[in-house]
Design an enzyme around this catalytic site. Sequence first.
Site, PDB file in Angstrom:
ATOM      1  N   ASN A  96       0.848  -1.273  -0.215  1.00 54.75           N
ATOM      2  CA  ASN A  96      -0.078  -0.184   0.018  1.00 54.75           C
ATOM      3  C   ASN A  96       0.644   1.181   0.015  1.00 54.75           C
ATOM      4  O   ASN A  96       0.411   2.170  -0.394  1.00 54.75           O
ATOM      5  CB  ASN A  96      -1.020  -0.065   1.171  1.00 54.75           C
ATOM      6  CG  ASN A  96      -1.285   1.233   1.488  1.00 54.75           C
ATOM      7  OD1 ASN A  96      -2.337   1.782   1.042  1.00 54.75           O
ATOM      8  ND2 ASN A  96      -1.005   2.037   2.532  1.00 54.75           N
ATOM      9  N   SER A 148      -3.708   2.445  -8.697  1.00 56.44           N
ATOM     10  CA  SER A 148      -4.242   3.762  -8.793  1.00 56.44           C
ATOM     11  C   SER A 148      -5.392   3.793 -10.091  1.00 56.44           C
ATOM     12  O   SER A 148      -4.935   3.102 -11.076  1.00 56.44           O
ATOM     13  CB  SER A 148      -3.428   4.837  -8.658  1.00 56.44           C
ATOM     14  OG  SER A 148      -4.184   6.217  -9.077  1.00 56.44           O
ATOM     15  N   TYR A 161       3.930   9.225 -11.655  1.00 60.11           N
ATOM     16  CA  TYR A 161       3.025   8.211 -10.625  1.00 60.11           C
ATOM     17  C   TYR A 161       1.910   7.220 -11.747  1.00 60.11           C
ATOM     18  O   TYR A 161       1.969   5.933 -11.310  1.00 60.11           O
ATOM     19  CB  TYR A 161       2.235   9.370 -10.050  1.00 60.11           C
ATOM     20  CG  TYR A 161       1.109   8.697  -9.047  1.00 60.11           C
ATOM     21  CD1 TYR A 161       1.555   8.476  -7.702  1.00 60.11           C
ATOM     22  CD2 TYR A 161      -0.222   8.383  -9.444  1.00 60.11           C
ATOM     23  CE1 TYR A 161       0.568   7.886  -6.824  1.00 60.11           C
ATOM     24  CE2 TYR A 161      -1.144   7.831  -8.557  1.00 60.11           C
ATOM     25  CZ  TYR A 161      -0.741   7.670  -7.178  1.00 60.11           C
ATOM     26  OH  TYR A 161      -1.681   7.183  -6.339  1.00 60.11           O
TER      27      TYR A 161
HETATM   28  P1  NAP Z   1      -0.816   9.018   2.547  1.00 62.30           P
HETATM   29  O1  NAP Z   1      -2.018   9.243   3.300  1.00 62.30           O
HETATM   30  O2  NAP Z   1      -0.156   9.763   1.919  1.00 62.30           O
HETATM   31  O3  NAP Z   1      -0.358   7.721   3.367  1.00 62.30           O
HETATM   32  C1  NAP Z   1       0.989   7.277   2.532  1.00 62.30           C
HETATM   33  C2  NAP Z   1       1.516   6.177   3.300  1.00 62.30           C
HETATM   34  O4  NAP Z   1       2.597   5.425   2.705  1.00 62.30           O
HETATM   35  C3  NAP Z   1       2.011   6.470   4.770  1.00 62.30           C
HETATM   36  O5  NAP Z   1       1.585   5.689   5.707  1.00 62.30           O
HETATM   37  C4  NAP Z   1       3.481   6.431   4.510  1.00 62.30           C
HETATM   38  O6  NAP Z   1       4.279   6.218   5.478  1.00 62.30           O
HETATM   39  C5  NAP Z   1       3.511   5.398   3.524  1.00 62.30           C
HETATM   40  N1  NAP Z   1       4.942   5.391   2.707  1.00 62.30           N
HETATM   41  C6  NAP Z   1       5.095   6.236   1.839  1.00 62.30           C
HETATM   42  N2  NAP Z   1       6.510   6.066   1.471  1.00 62.30           N
HETATM   43  C7  NAP Z   1       7.082   5.227   2.036  1.00 62.30           C
HETATM   44  C8  NAP Z   1       8.263   4.333   2.230  1.00 62.30           C
HETATM   45  N3  NAP Z   1       9.300   4.673   1.575  1.00 62.30           N
HETATM   46  N4  NAP Z   1       8.204   3.348   3.096  1.00 62.30           N
HETATM   47  C9  NAP Z   1       7.157   3.143   3.931  1.00 62.30           C
HETATM   48  N5  NAP Z   1       6.236   3.669   3.822  1.00 62.30           N
HETATM   49  C10 NAP Z   1       6.111   4.531   3.260  1.00 62.30           C
HETATM   50  O7  NAP Z   1      -1.584   8.098   1.160  1.00 62.30           O
HETATM   51  P2  NAP Z   1      -2.702   7.304   0.649  1.00 62.30           P
HETATM   52  O8  NAP Z   1      -3.875   8.154   0.366  1.00 62.30           O
HETATM   53  O9  NAP Z   1      -3.309   6.452   2.058  1.00 62.30           O
HETATM   54  O10 NAP Z   1      -2.340   6.190  -0.108  1.00 62.30           O
HETATM   55  C11 NAP Z   1      -1.977   4.877   0.096  1.00 62.30           C
HETATM   56  C12 NAP Z   1      -1.619   4.164  -1.328  1.00 62.30           C
HETATM   57  O11 NAP Z   1      -3.017   4.445  -2.205  1.00 62.30           O
HETATM   58  C13 NAP Z   1      -0.779   4.795  -2.285  1.00 62.30           C
HETATM   59  O12 NAP Z   1      -0.043   3.739  -2.663  1.00 62.30           O
HETATM   60  C14 NAP Z   1      -1.326   5.689  -3.243  1.00 62.30           C
HETATM   61  O13 NAP Z   1      -0.658   5.886  -4.400  1.00 62.30           O
HETATM   62  C15 NAP Z   1      -2.753   4.912  -3.327  1.00 62.30           C
HETATM   63  N6  NAP Z   1      -3.884   5.704  -3.866  1.00 62.30           N
HETATM   64  C16 NAP Z   1      -4.304   6.809  -3.242  1.00 62.30           C
HETATM   65  C17 NAP Z   1      -5.069   7.398  -3.717  1.00 62.30           C
HETATM   66  C18 NAP Z   1      -5.871   8.742  -2.979  1.00 62.30           C
HETATM   67  O14 NAP Z   1      -6.941   9.381  -3.615  1.00 62.30           O
HETATM   68  N7  NAP Z   1      -5.683   8.800  -1.754  1.00 62.30           N
HETATM   69  C19 NAP Z   1      -5.838   7.350  -4.978  1.00 62.30           C
HETATM   70  C20 NAP Z   1      -5.288   6.004  -5.692  1.00 62.30           C
HETATM   71  C21 NAP Z   1      -4.484   5.388  -5.209  1.00 62.30           C
HETATM   72  P3  NAP Z   1       5.083   7.214   6.670  1.00 62.30           P
HETATM   73  O15 NAP Z   1       4.235   8.539   6.782  1.00 62.30           O
HETATM   74  O16 NAP Z   1       5.272   6.578   7.887  1.00 62.30           O
HETATM   75  O17 NAP Z   1       6.183   7.559   5.992  1.00 62.30           O
END
Ligand code: NAP
Length: 251
Positions: A96, A148, A161
Amino acid sequence: MEENREKNIQNKVIVVTGGSRGIGVAIVKLLANEGYHVILNYNQSKEAAENVKQELKQQGKEIDIFKADVSKREEVKGLIQFVIEKYKKIDVLINNAGIAQEKLFTQITDNDWNTMIQTNLNSVFYCTQEAVPYMIANQEGTIINISSIWGVTGGSCEVHYSVAKAGIDGMTKALAKELGPTHIRVNSIAPGAIDTDMNKNVTQEEWEELKQEIPLESIGKASDIAKCVKWLIEDEYTTGQVISVNGGWYI
Ligand code: NAP
């Protein structure tokens, strides 16, 4: 029957990368509340990870938290070793963790590109490659990649991305074929617009405009993705699929 289901859940060991914030937290909480053994991986948000652990503890649920930058092979090795030493197996890997960046294509630097691919795509390669031998040994396992909508449709000003997420979906399909005979299922979930920190720069006005484009007329919640994850864990016959959870934004 119900007793068997409970036993099955209690035995399952699940790693959630990027479990400290957003979608990851929702996945961790839902699965921990179901009774699974959950290992929450975080990188920078130590306090947030500890808070999730504490909150679940108050509800009588124990989880492990483990710091690892999943864009680094050595740290991923450490994460998987921790899980194997403690639980002797990994049943479910949820890839994730991810970052986002909006930039015109002409302004993406080599460093931007490499950081994006390293964090959003190579991390999935590292985590999966380190975990899969243990799944093969057990002749079962489930891998769920969070990709995504942009990997499917392409996102303007998010080329790097989109490339990383499309790569994840390619990996999902190829690996599902390769690992099918060892009873390991591999699927992607492609979220649409989900209300998390990743979208903290989106204004209220922009959210309202976006809703008009979405048939279900609402922005997704992290819990919407978590519910799909839970379903995929419990399912037994779905593999190699990219499942869009997007309110019908892209059909
Ligand atoms: P978020 O709120 O920004 O959270 C991102 C998470 O990823 C945090 O827990 C962060 O951990 C972790 N992370 C980032 N870089 C990392 C690394 N190098 N090693 C370990 N952990 C890492 O984002 P989110 O919206 O929950 O996104 C989660 C996933 O869903 C992502 O892959 C994103 O691309 C995908 N996604 C999101 C959306 C959306 O609209 N939100 C849409 C499509 C896909 P730390 O803070 O502890 O570093």
